[in-house]
Scaffold this motif. Structure first.
Motif, PDB file in Angstrom:
ATOM      1  N   GLU A  80       0.809  -1.214   0.000  1.00 16.40           N
ATOM      2  CA  GLU A  80       0.000   0.000   0.000  1.00 16.40           C
ATOM      3  C   GLU A  80       0.841   1.262   0.000  1.00 16.40           C
ATOM      4  O   GLU A  80       0.494   2.253  -0.621  1.00 16.40           O
ATOM      5  N   HIS A  81       1.967   1.214   0.720  1.00 17.64           N
ATOM      6  CA  HIS A  81       2.756   2.431   0.914  1.00 17.64           C
ATOM      7  C   HIS A  81       4.067   2.459   0.160  1.00 17.64           C
ATOM      8  O   HIS A  81       4.886   3.344   0.392  1.00 17.64           O
ATOM      9  N   ASN A 112       7.035   3.278  -1.826  1.00 21.37           N
ATOM     10  CA  ASN A 112       7.417   4.565  -2.408  1.00 21.37           C
ATOM     11  C   ASN A 112       8.760   4.504  -3.099  1.00 21.37           C
ATOM     12  O   ASN A 112       9.447   5.493  -3.214  1.00 21.37           O
ATOM     13  N   HIS A 169       0.967   7.804 -10.934  1.00 24.00           N
ATOM     14  CA  HIS A 169      -0.124   8.306 -10.113  1.00 24.00           C
ATOM     15  C   HIS A 169      -0.712   9.539 -10.776  1.00 24.00           C
ATOM     16  O   HIS A 169      -0.017  10.324 -11.410  1.00 24.00           O
ATOM     17  N   ASP A 227      -1.070  10.056  -4.388  1.00 26.51           N
ATOM     18  CA  ASP A 227      -0.965   9.119  -3.279  1.00 26.51           C
ATOM     19  C   ASP A 227       0.004   9.684  -2.246  1.00 26.51           C
ATOM     20  O   ASP A 227       1.154   9.995  -2.583  1.00 26.51           O
ATOM     21  N   SER A 277       1.804   8.318  -0.195  1.00 26.64           N
ATOM     22  CA  SER A 277       3.019   7.520  -0.035  1.00 26.64           C
ATOM     23  C   SER A 277       4.151   7.969  -0.950  1.00 26.64           C
ATOM     24  O   SER A 277       5.315   7.655  -0.689  1.00 26.64           O
TER      25      SER A 277
END
Length: 293
Positions: free
Chosen positions: A45-46, A48, A55, A61, A63
């Motif tokens: 989910e995060h 980076n 995106h 996002d 992140s």
């Protein structure tokens, strides 16, 4: 001269003491999988890392909010930054090299891997493993040397080969000086930003996997390393590590930093903050800090 094994044990001891991210090598696989399941989901989910998917700029996002340019590195500058909070006690652990070397680490062996770790084909854990294996098997950009370390020993081997040293390595990582559950907020740059002098560096980024895997790479182009003092709007204090890449002309157009910053490849330097569980390696023989603020 100390043996290679003694050098590696000495360096691993430093990591244990200062970063508190490497715990026992010999925990059972069952316990590892139970502890790391949520971690894999969180990293998915995060995630980076610099090679993330694109995106939409209008719905960024949080992140990926770790990028800025060198001109913003000044006292009083306030910016939104994401620092994922990860508990080392539940993070994937390094397994010994003989254990990881006995397992396949290849996308074409995915079905075998899913059986080994008891993950279903459509599970989030399987998707995370696919993303990591694809990233590890992707071609490096021009002037980059990359390697996915599946053990502490392999990380040290790669780092030593790049930096040309044996027991003269120094490692840096972001430190959170206060405890907080907030991952995304405004931070203000404080005084005492320090530039770390090094002609070469190796950056290692955590990747989602059932055991600890690090995407390590080094680039021929100029990089600048800083340790930056930050204070968040809620009072959080962070000693953050920053790397500024001075030449981005060889980066792909889809690089997420260009979308975050609204720039084009080669038009500007790109700096980014490191999460607390990522490492920057340099040689102790040349690394020293000079205050720039």
């Amino acid at each position: 001269m100390l043996s290679r094994n003694m050098d590696q044990k000495f360096i691993s001891g430093i990591i244990l003491l200062h970063l508190l991210v490497i715990t026992s090598f010999y925990e059972s696989r069952a316990r590892e999988l139970v502890e790391t399941e949520n971690k894999i989901l969180d990293q998915t989910e995060h995630k980076n890392h610099a090679h993330n998917h694109n995106h939409n700029h209008n719905h960024m996002d949080p992140s990926v909010m770790v990028f800025f340019t060198l001109k913003d590195l000044k006292v009083g500058k306030r910016m939104q930054i994401n620092f994922p909070k990860r508990d080392p006690s539940t993070s994937p652990k390094f397994w010994p090299r003989e254990k990881t070397d006995s397992l396949p680490f290849s996308l074409n062996k995915l079905q075998t891997l899913l059986k080994i770790f008891s993950f279903s084909q459509d599970s989030p854990q399987a998707k995370a493993m696919v993303d990591t294996l694809k990233e590890c098997e992707s071609k490096p950009i021009k002037g980059e040397v990359k390697f996915c370390a599946t053990s502490l020993e392999s990380m040290l081997d790669f780092t030593q080969n790049i930096l040309g040293s044996t027991n003269d390595l120094k490692v840096y990582a972001t430190s959170h000086l206060t405890k907080s559950s907030v991952t995304f907020q405004n931070y203000t740059i404080q005084e005492n930003t320090v530039k770390i002098s090094a002609t070469k560096m190796v950056a290692c980024h955590t990747m989602p996997y059932p055991y600890a895997v690090f995407y390590c790479h080094s680039q021929e182009s100029e990089n600048k390393i800083f340790r930056v003092s930050l204070v968040g709007d809620n009072g959080d204090k962070v000693e953050a590590m920053v790397v500024c890449h001075m030449d981005t002309s060889h980066w792909g157009n889809g690089h997420v930093s260009f979308q975050v910053l609204g720039i084009m490849p080669g038009s500007s330097n790109v700096c980014h903050f490191f999460p607390a569980d990522n490492f920057i390696w340099i040689s102790k023989l040349e690394g020293h800090g000079v205050s720039v603020m």
